[in-house]
Enzyme design. Structure first.
Site, PDB file in Angstrom:
ATOM      1  N   VAL A   1       4.764  -9.043  -3.505  1.00 21.61           N
ATOM      2  CA  VAL A   1       6.175  -9.226  -3.877  1.00 21.61           C
ATOM      3  C   VAL A   1       6.299  -9.167  -5.396  1.00 21.61           C
ATOM      4  O   VAL A   1       5.576  -9.877  -6.096  1.00 21.61           O
ATOM      5  CB  VAL A   1       6.722 -10.585  -3.389  1.00 21.61           C
ATOM      6  CG1 VAL A   1       8.195 -10.739  -3.768  1.00 21.61           C
ATOM      7  CG2 VAL A   1       6.553 -10.741  -1.891  1.00 21.61           C
TER       8      VAL A   1
ATOM      9  N   LYS B   1      10.058  -8.616   1.720  1.00 17.50           N
ATOM     10  CA  LYS B   1       9.655  -9.485   0.607  1.00 17.50           C
ATOM     11  C   LYS B   1      10.317 -10.862   0.724  1.00 17.50           C
ATOM     12  O   LYS B   1       9.686 -11.886   0.454  1.00 17.50           O
ATOM     13  CB  LYS B   1       9.995  -8.820  -0.726  1.00 17.50           C
ATOM     14  CG  LYS B   1       9.094  -7.600  -0.987  1.00 17.50           C
ATOM     15  CD  LYS B   1       9.661  -6.715  -2.075  1.00 17.50           C
ATOM     16  CE  LYS B   1       8.758  -5.513  -2.322  1.00 17.50           C
ATOM     17  NZ  LYS B   1       9.445  -4.496  -3.163  1.00 17.50           N
TER      18      LYS B   1
ATOM     19  N   GLU C   1      -0.476 -12.061  -4.125  1.00 18.53           N
ATOM     20  CA  GLU C   1       0.535 -12.107  -5.190  1.00 18.53           C
ATOM     21  C   GLU C   1       1.214 -10.755  -5.386  1.00 18.53           C
ATOM     22  O   GLU C   1       2.423 -10.687  -5.607  1.00 18.53           O
ATOM     23  CB  GLU C   1      -0.133 -12.544  -6.503  1.00 18.53           C
ATOM     24  CG  GLU C   1       0.802 -12.703  -7.679  1.00 18.53           C
ATOM     25  CD  GLU C   1       1.751 -13.870  -7.488  1.00 18.53           C
ATOM     26  OE1 GLU C   1       2.920 -13.601  -7.162  1.00 18.53           O
ATOM     27  OE2 GLU C   1       1.348 -15.031  -7.640  1.00 18.53           O
TER      28      GLU C   1
ATOM     29  N   GLU D   1      11.660   7.373  -2.697  1.00 18.12           N
ATOM     30  CA  GLU D   1      10.874   8.216  -1.784  1.00 18.12           C
ATOM     31  C   GLU D   1      11.736   9.372  -1.265  1.00 18.12           C
ATOM     32  O   GLU D   1      12.962   9.299  -1.274  1.00 18.12           O
ATOM     33  CB  GLU D   1      10.444   7.380  -0.562  1.00 18.12           C
ATOM     34  CG  GLU D   1       9.796   6.068  -0.877  1.00 18.12           C
ATOM     35  CD  GLU D   1       8.288   6.189  -0.986  1.00 18.12           C
ATOM     36  OE1 GLU D   1       7.739   7.211  -0.549  1.00 18.12           O
ATOM     37  OE2 GLU D   1       7.669   5.249  -1.524  1.00 18.12           O
TER      38      GLU D   1
END
Lengths: 428, 428
Positions: free
Chosen positions: A132, A205, A129, A190
């Site tokens: 995503v 995803k 779970e 990032e």
């Protein structure tokens, strides 16, 4: 009462969150599953490093074998991230009959089929779970909540970094590069933001969501991907003027048993519920034949939301374990995947052109649309007094992608068009 | 392969939807659960009435006993609505070891505890996803998705009729009575709309949601309820001016192990995701300690969304049946309910007063707030040139309900205040 023993691969912020939740809610969890849940071993890179979560040093190990080959351990929770060595650890743990909870989207997107196959062979659960939209129970919802419906569309804002950047650009009129820099300073992006801003993270995803939603093994190569780095302030401004917000949308569609999956910056009508999903929040919009429109909104990442999802998965695995039904409800694709060709994919388009500001240009342009049978919803011409170029903004009716490519190729050859400034899909 | 036999109590629009989905998706369903699912018997009031769904007349019965006492039938789906005879049928079916899927919010809100107790005694499943927000899998999410989190707040737009009315009033500036009439003509509101517009329907749904979310047996009497019939165009206009939309919100809160549940028209900040839930759509916003903010959005009613939820529940029951684990995951409250007193419930308030338009009035009014230790966020005075009254709009900081009552009682005694026009809770 036999306790359930968990091995944790990784003790970063998410792993620490899992430890904290299991500790703090031990009584609640025990009431739910009927057994104590014990974090038995934790794989770390350096046992002696100081940490801000309280774990008995005797439980820390630098040897993965202490977990994946440990006969005491029932469930392995993987929060290391990355493909390797996570993949090898998980496959070995499954081979040893251990159940898996993982937050690893890269692994599930690229090697989910192989992992699920091994799990089915061993009668083990693999729950993911948290891979995503960390805080949104969307995977459980796709598997169980819509089990009797036929889904036609899944649209997701599934990357918090890009949604933060686009929200800032839209609300404050700041340029892409400036917001990216700020997001990096705040830790929302990032140092190397490529995977986020070029849409790859979202594509992974969407691979997971469309595999579940359409009951077919979708692979990353099936997703056509475009990122947000080319979006300008001008695009956002004109979008707003016409009643749209630009969002990086993953769009998975199913019609007549064939599917298409894209990740691309999309003009979303402001009245659509996805248009008001702002900042680092995620949302997944699902359209089913029977249920109609639904949307699930929540935090996409963050240590505690992700850890919450992981512990919910852990509870589900342990319940199955107590009932002796692990591996029985696992997902197996029932459909043969058929990916749509460009000729079969239709949607509205937003097109911004810079053109010569003289009579007859508009007629020439609209004629090209007519030639390729693309009909238009609206055309907005905007003379720019400071230079001899004019701006034309066109919204098409639904047009198939192959025809649109021909139109744009034709535009490239026309002298009156100086630049095809932007082309966006339109939804809502 | 033994087929699973289902008895259907009721064949209105929802029941017909269930028949259609089970028929149309028979192959999908069979693949999911490993057995054919057969609608064996359907209870109707008149077998000979013509219907727009195709059911073999031999399957229709006017005798409930053909279903609830039929040893062939495994699962009873109740879509009759109302308390009796639905309650007796369900209890008798449970006594005969049959599993139940129901869409009956009134029954679950008022007699849920008794029904769940009987189910636990008999080892039977009772699933009721469709009873709240038809197309949104919120019950499954509360039970499973947030099983390891501690929920602090559940806010819901859970009544489509009132949300339709308020959306129309807000978007078109139409008066309550006019929109209600139109909604009745369109079939969005009942001929007797009391249960919807006075908040009772929403209160029943909040009873179900808070029982699940807070792990305590909440009863309808624990909910303080106020409807929308007193809302004026003026309230909506001033709300907008200050950045709020009025929504009929169910609000269930938990702090320090005690809870409060209200249903009342609430000024929702336009930036809050609930503010843009419009028309007949429903949404449930959930805040958990770990997960933070999430929201689930979808159709609140409608035959097909509701039928989809029912069939998803049916699939879950049948999976449990095949696994031999029915009744084991059923919900049992683990917390002792403690309802907050007025002194323990704090929130912001929006207050609209009509006052004498003369010097010193504002000072007198703010002094009263000070006297009861209610501090103010903003005060807006609005002279009305057409008459000698002025309007004052006050937004308080968080104030407890007991103190606010004292302030309003004091206002009643003041000559300078001609009317306490409106008082609303403020959220977001």
């Amino acid at each position: 009462m036999k306790s359930i023993k968990v091995g944790l691969l990784g003790l970063g912020t998410v792993g620490s969150g899992v430890v904290r939740i299991v500790e703090k809610h031990q009584n609640d969890l025990q009431q739910q599953v009927g057994s104590p849940i014990i974090i038995e071993k934790v794989l770390v890179q350096d046992r002696l490093k100081s940490r801000d979560v309280n774990v008995d040093i005797l439980k820390l190990t630098e040897d993965p074998s202490d977990i994946i080959n440990n006969p005491e351990i029932d469930v392995v929770v993987e929060v290391m991230g990355g493909i390797q060595p996570a993949k090898s650890y998980i496959l070995e743990a499954l081979a040893n009959g251990k159940h898996i909870v993982t937050a690893n989207k890269d692994l599930m997107a690229l090697h989910g089929a192989e992992i699920m196959e091994k799990a089915a062979e061993m009668g083990c659960d693999v729950f993911y779970e948290a891979s995503v939209a960390g805080g949104i129970p969307i995977i459980r919802t796709l598997i169980e909540g819509f089990s009797s419906d036929r889904l036609t569309k899944i649209m997701g804002i599934v990357n918090g970094t890009t949604n933060y950047i686009l929200t800032k650009m839209s609300q404050e009129g700041v340029a892409y590069a400036d917001v990216l820099k700020e997001a990096q300073e705040l830790g929302y992006a990032e140092a190397d933001p490529t995977s986020d801003v070029e849409g790859l993270d979202a594509a992974r995803k969407m691979t997971i969501l469309s595999t579940l939603g359409f009951h077919a093994h979708v692979s990353l190569n099936d997703v056509s991907v475009k990122g947000i780095s080319q979006i300008t302030k001008e695009d956002i401004l004109y979008g707003k003027k016409l009643g749209y917000e630009i969002k990086l949308l993953g769009i998975a569609e199913q019609q007549d048993d064939s599917i298409s999956i894209t990740v691309e910056p999309t003009m979303v009508k402001t009245t659509h519920p996805l248009a008001s999903v702002n900042g680092v929040f995620n949302a997944v919009y699902v359209h089913g034949e029977a249920v109609g429109e639904t949307m699930f909104y929540g935090p996409g990442a963050g240590a505690m939301p992700t850890a919450t999802s992981i512990v919910a998965d852990l509870v589900a695995v342990v319940k199955n374990l107590k009932l002796g039904v692990n591996g029985l409800k696992s997902f197996a694709p029932t459909q043969v995947k058929k990916i749509k060709r460009d000729e079969e994919i239709s949607y509205k388009n937003f097109i911004l052109l810079h053109v010569e500001d003289k009579a007859g240009v508009l007629a020439q342009i609209t004629q090209v649309f007519g030639q390729y049978e693309v009909s238009l919803e609206s055309v907005l011409q905007h003379p720019n007094r400071s230079n001899p170029k004019a701006e034309i903004i066109i919204i098409t009716h639904d047009a198939n992608r192959a025809d649109m490519k021909k139109v744009l190729e034709h535009f490239e050859t026309m002298d009156v068009i100086s630049t095809i400034k932007s082309v966006y899909r339109v939804e809502g």
